[in-house]
Design a protein around this motif. Sequence first.
Motif, PDB file in Angstrom:
ATOM      1  N   ALA A  47      29.817 -59.504  37.045  1.00 16.96           N
ATOM      2  CA  ALA A  47      30.065 -60.378  38.195  1.00 16.96           C
ATOM      3  C   ALA A  47      29.198 -60.010  39.397  1.00 16.96           C
ATOM      4  O   ALA A  47      29.185 -60.737  40.390  1.00 16.96           O
ATOM      5  CB  ALA A  47      31.541 -60.315  38.583  1.00 16.96           C
ATOM      6  N   GLY A  48      28.490 -58.881  39.313  1.00 17.10           N
ATOM      7  CA  GLY A  48      27.650 -58.452  40.425  1.00 17.10           C
ATOM      8  C   GLY A  48      28.413 -57.742  41.523  1.00 17.10           C
ATOM      9  O   GLY A  48      27.878 -57.503  42.601  1.00 17.10           O
ATOM     10  N   GLY A  49      29.655 -57.390  41.259  1.00 21.52           N
ATOM     11  CA  GLY A  49      30.488 -56.736  42.264  1.00 21.52           C
ATOM     12  C   GLY A  49      30.129 -55.287  42.523  1.00 21.52           C
ATOM     13  O   GLY A  49      30.455 -54.735  43.572  1.00 21.52           O
ATOM     14  N   ARG A  50      29.456 -54.682  41.573  1.00 22.67           N
ATOM     15  CA  ARG A  50      29.009 -53.298  41.737  1.00 22.67           C
ATOM     16  C   ARG A  50      27.896 -53.018  40.745  1.00 22.67           C
ATOM     17  O   ARG A  50      27.737 -53.736  39.765  1.00 22.67           O
ATOM     18  CB  ARG A  50      30.153 -52.305  41.570  1.00 22.67           C
ATOM     19  CG  ARG A  50      30.708 -52.265  40.152  1.00 22.67           C
ATOM     20  CD  ARG A  50      31.535 -51.044  39.856  1.00 22.67           C
ATOM     21  NE  ARG A  50      32.888 -51.139  40.362  1.00 22.67           N
ATOM     22  CZ  ARG A  50      33.756 -50.167  40.277  1.00 22.67           C
ATOM     23  NH1 ARG A  50      33.423 -49.021  39.731  1.00 22.67           N
ATOM     24  NH2 ARG A  50      34.970 -50.299  40.724  1.00 22.67           N
ATOM     25  N   ASP A  51      27.165 -51.949  41.014  1.00 22.27           N
ATOM     26  CA  ASP A  51      26.089 -51.525  40.123  1.00 22.27           C
ATOM     27  C   ASP A  51      26.312 -50.133  39.564  1.00 22.27           C
ATOM     28  O   ASP A  51      25.585 -49.708  38.669  1.00 22.27           O
ATOM     29  CB  ASP A  51      24.735 -51.554  40.846  1.00 22.27           C
ATOM     30  CG  ASP A  51      24.230 -52.971  41.036  1.00 22.27           C
ATOM     31  OD1 ASP A  51      24.385 -53.786  40.111  1.00 22.27           O
ATOM     32  OD2 ASP A  51      23.681 -53.261  42.111  1.00 22.27           O
ATOM     33  N   THR A  52      27.288 -49.411  40.118  1.00 28.90           N
ATOM     34  CA  THR A  52      27.595 -48.071  39.623  1.00 28.90           C
ATOM     35  C   THR A  52      29.104 -47.850  39.643  1.00 28.90           C
ATOM     36  O   THR A  52      29.829 -48.489  40.409  1.00 28.90           O
ATOM     37  CB  THR A  52      26.945 -46.962  40.482  1.00 28.90           C
ATOM     38  OG1 THR A  52      27.475 -47.013  41.802  1.00 28.90           O
ATOM     39  CG2 THR A  52      25.441 -47.095  40.516  1.00 28.90           C
ATOM     40  N   ALA A  70      24.815 -50.209  35.969  1.00 29.10           N
ATOM     41  CA  ALA A  70      24.454 -51.530  35.464  1.00 29.10           C
ATOM     42  C   ALA A  70      22.946 -51.560  35.255  1.00 29.10           C
ATOM     43  O   ALA A  70      22.188 -51.082  36.098  1.00 29.10           O
ATOM     44  CB  ALA A  70      24.865 -52.611  36.460  1.00 29.10           C
ATOM     45  N   VAL A  71      22.521 -52.110  34.144  1.00 29.53           N
ATOM     46  CA  VAL A  71      21.101 -52.327  33.879  1.00 29.53           C
ATOM     47  C   VAL A  71      20.852 -53.807  34.106  1.00 29.53           C
ATOM     48  O   VAL A  71      21.528 -54.655  33.512  1.00 29.53           O
ATOM     49  CB  VAL A  71      20.728 -51.914  32.434  1.00 29.53           C
ATOM     50  CG1 VAL A  71      19.262 -52.206  32.154  1.00 29.53           C
ATOM     51  CG2 VAL A  71      21.053 -50.448  32.198  1.00 29.53           C
ATOM     52  N   ARG A  72      19.902 -54.093  34.982  1.00 28.64           N
ATOM     53  CA  ARG A  72      19.645 -55.482  35.362  1.00 28.64           C
ATOM     54  C   ARG A  72      18.169 -55.833  35.192  1.00 28.64           C
ATOM     55  O   ARG A  72      17.304 -54.974  35.273  1.00 28.64           O
ATOM     56  CB  ARG A  72      20.067 -55.718  36.809  1.00 28.64           C
ATOM     57  CG  ARG A  72      21.548 -55.476  37.047  1.00 28.64           C
ATOM     58  CD  ARG A  72      21.993 -55.936  38.434  1.00 28.64           C
ATOM     59  NE  ARG A  72      23.388 -55.613  38.645  1.00 28.64           N
ATOM     60  CZ  ARG A  72      24.407 -56.308  38.156  1.00 28.64           C
ATOM     61  NH1 ARG A  72      24.178 -57.390  37.446  1.00 28.64           N
ATOM     62  NH2 ARG A  72      25.651 -55.941  38.393  1.00 28.64           N
ATOM     63  N   SER A  73      17.923 -57.122  34.994  1.00 27.49           N
ATOM     64  CA  SER A  73      16.543 -57.618  34.937  1.00 27.49           C
ATOM     65  C   SER A  73      15.967 -57.631  36.348  1.00 27.49           C
ATOM     66  O   SER A  73      16.683 -57.402  37.331  1.00 27.49           O
ATOM     67  CB  SER A  73      16.517 -59.035  34.359  1.00 27.49           C
ATOM     68  OG  SER A  73      17.082 -59.947  35.294  1.00 27.49           O
ATOM     69  N   LYS A  74      14.695 -57.929  36.455  1.00 26.73           N
ATOM     70  CA  LYS A  74      14.059 -58.038  37.773  1.00 26.73           C
ATOM     71  C   LYS A  74      14.743 -59.087  38.632  1.00 26.73           C
ATOM     72  O   LYS A  74      14.725 -59.003  39.857  1.00 26.73           O
ATOM     73  CB  LYS A  74      12.580 -58.382  37.622  1.00 26.73           C
ATOM     74  CG  LYS A  74      11.752 -57.262  37.063  1.00 26.73           C
ATOM     75  CD  LYS A  74      10.301 -57.665  36.946  1.00 26.73           C
ATOM     76  CE  LYS A  74       9.493 -56.539  36.335  1.00 26.73           C
ATOM     77  NZ  LYS A  74       8.080 -56.891  36.190  1.00 26.73           N
ATOM     78  N   ASN A  75      15.357 -60.072  37.984  1.00 28.89           N
ATOM     79  CA  ASN A  75      16.042 -61.150  38.701  1.00 28.89           C
ATOM     80  C   ASN A  75      17.507 -60.834  38.991  1.00 28.89           C
ATOM     81  O   ASN A  75      18.229 -61.678  39.506  1.00 28.89           O
ATOM     82  CB  ASN A  75      15.959 -62.452  37.902  1.00 28.89           C
ATOM     83  CG  ASN A  75      14.537 -62.903  37.696  1.00 28.89           C
ATOM     84  OD1 ASN A  75      13.676 -62.656  38.534  1.00 28.89           O
ATOM     85  ND2 ASN A  75      14.274 -63.544  36.575  1.00 28.89           N
ATOM     86  N   GLY A  76      17.944 -59.632  38.629  1.00 25.05           N
ATOM     87  CA  GLY A  76      19.320 -59.236  38.895  1.00 25.05           C
ATOM     88  C   GLY A  76      20.305 -59.614  37.807  1.00 25.05           C
ATOM     89  O   GLY A  76      21.504 -59.383  37.944  1.00 25.05           O
ATOM     90  N   GLU A  77      19.811 -60.176  36.710  1.00 24.83           N
ATOM     91  CA  GLU A  77      20.688 -60.561  35.605  1.00 24.83           C
ATOM     92  C   GLU A  77      21.206 -59.305  34.897  1.00 24.83           C
ATOM     93  O   GLU A  77      20.446 -58.391  34.591  1.00 24.83           O
ATOM     94  CB  GLU A  77      19.908 -61.428  34.613  1.00 24.83           C
ATOM     95  CG  GLU A  77      20.672 -61.779  33.365  1.00 24.83           C
ATOM     96  CD  GLU A  77      19.783 -62.446  32.315  1.00 24.83           C
ATOM     97  OE1 GLU A  77      20.341 -62.835  31.281  1.00 24.83           O
ATOM     98  OE2 GLU A  77      18.560 -62.552  32.521  1.00 24.83           O
ATOM     99  N   TYR A  78      22.494 -59.269  34.646  1.00 25.31           N
ATOM    100  CA  TYR A  78      23.101 -58.128  33.960  1.00 25.31           C
ATOM    101  C   TYR A  78      22.640 -58.092  32.508  1.00 25.31           C
ATOM    102  O   TYR A  78      22.775 -59.064  31.772  1.00 25.31           O
ATOM    103  CB  TYR A  78      24.629 -58.231  34.022  1.00 25.31           C
ATOM    104  CG  TYR A  78      25.340 -57.148  33.252  1.00 25.31           C
ATOM    105  CD1 TYR A  78      25.369 -55.845  33.720  1.00 25.31           C
ATOM    106  CD2 TYR A  78      25.985 -57.433  32.056  1.00 25.31           C
ATOM    107  CE1 TYR A  78      26.026 -54.842  33.014  1.00 25.31           C
ATOM    108  CE2 TYR A  78      26.646 -56.446  31.345  1.00 25.31           C
ATOM    109  CZ  TYR A  78      26.659 -55.153  31.831  1.00 25.31           C
ATOM    110  OH  TYR A  78      27.311 -54.168  31.131  1.00 25.31           O
ATOM    111  N   LEU A  79      22.080 -56.961  32.101  1.00 21.02           N
ATOM    112  CA  LEU A  79      21.593 -56.792  30.735  1.00 21.02           C
ATOM    113  C   LEU A  79      22.468 -55.850  29.916  1.00 21.02           C
ATOM    114  O   LEU A  79      22.520 -55.953  28.698  1.00 21.02           O
ATOM    115  CB  LEU A  79      20.160 -56.250  30.749  1.00 21.02           C
ATOM    116  CG  LEU A  79      19.118 -57.100  31.464  1.00 21.02           C
ATOM    117  CD1 LEU A  79      17.782 -56.374  31.510  1.00 21.02           C
ATOM    118  CD2 LEU A  79      18.986 -58.461  30.794  1.00 21.02           C
ATOM    119  N   GLY A  80      23.109 -54.916  30.599  1.00 21.90           N
ATOM    120  CA  GLY A  80      23.925 -53.938  29.893  1.00 21.90           C
ATOM    121  C   GLY A  80      24.277 -52.786  30.802  1.00 21.90           C
ATOM    122  O   GLY A  80      24.166 -52.876  32.020  1.00 21.90           O
TER     123      GLY A  80
END
Length: 102
Positions: A47-52, A70-80
């Motif tokens: 949901a983008g609520g946190r990254d760690t 959180a592992v994200r793409s350059k565009n901020g898409e959650y990957l894993g």
Amino acid sequence: DDTVRYFNQSKDRIFPRTKAIIGRKVQQCHPQKSVHVVNQILDDFRAGGRDTAQFWIDLKGKLVYIRYFAVRSKNGEYLGCLEVTQDITDLKKIEGEKRLLD
């Protein structure tokens, strides 16, 4: 998709893993009593609520520090997710300072 793709098999590994976990859902790496916490962390990442997320537990006389990233793409898409565990028992005993090359 929260599928285990890799794990490090070091001699000091805190939570044992076998190659059989590759391809399974990350929730299958955790005790049933903590799966709801893992799911909440992953839901927050999606949901983008946190990254760690980080926490620590006492485990058989060791202080174990557990971090999720959180592992994200350059565009901020959650990957894993990347999970890191570390025995910090000895780190807790450090006092004073030690400078580089001392």
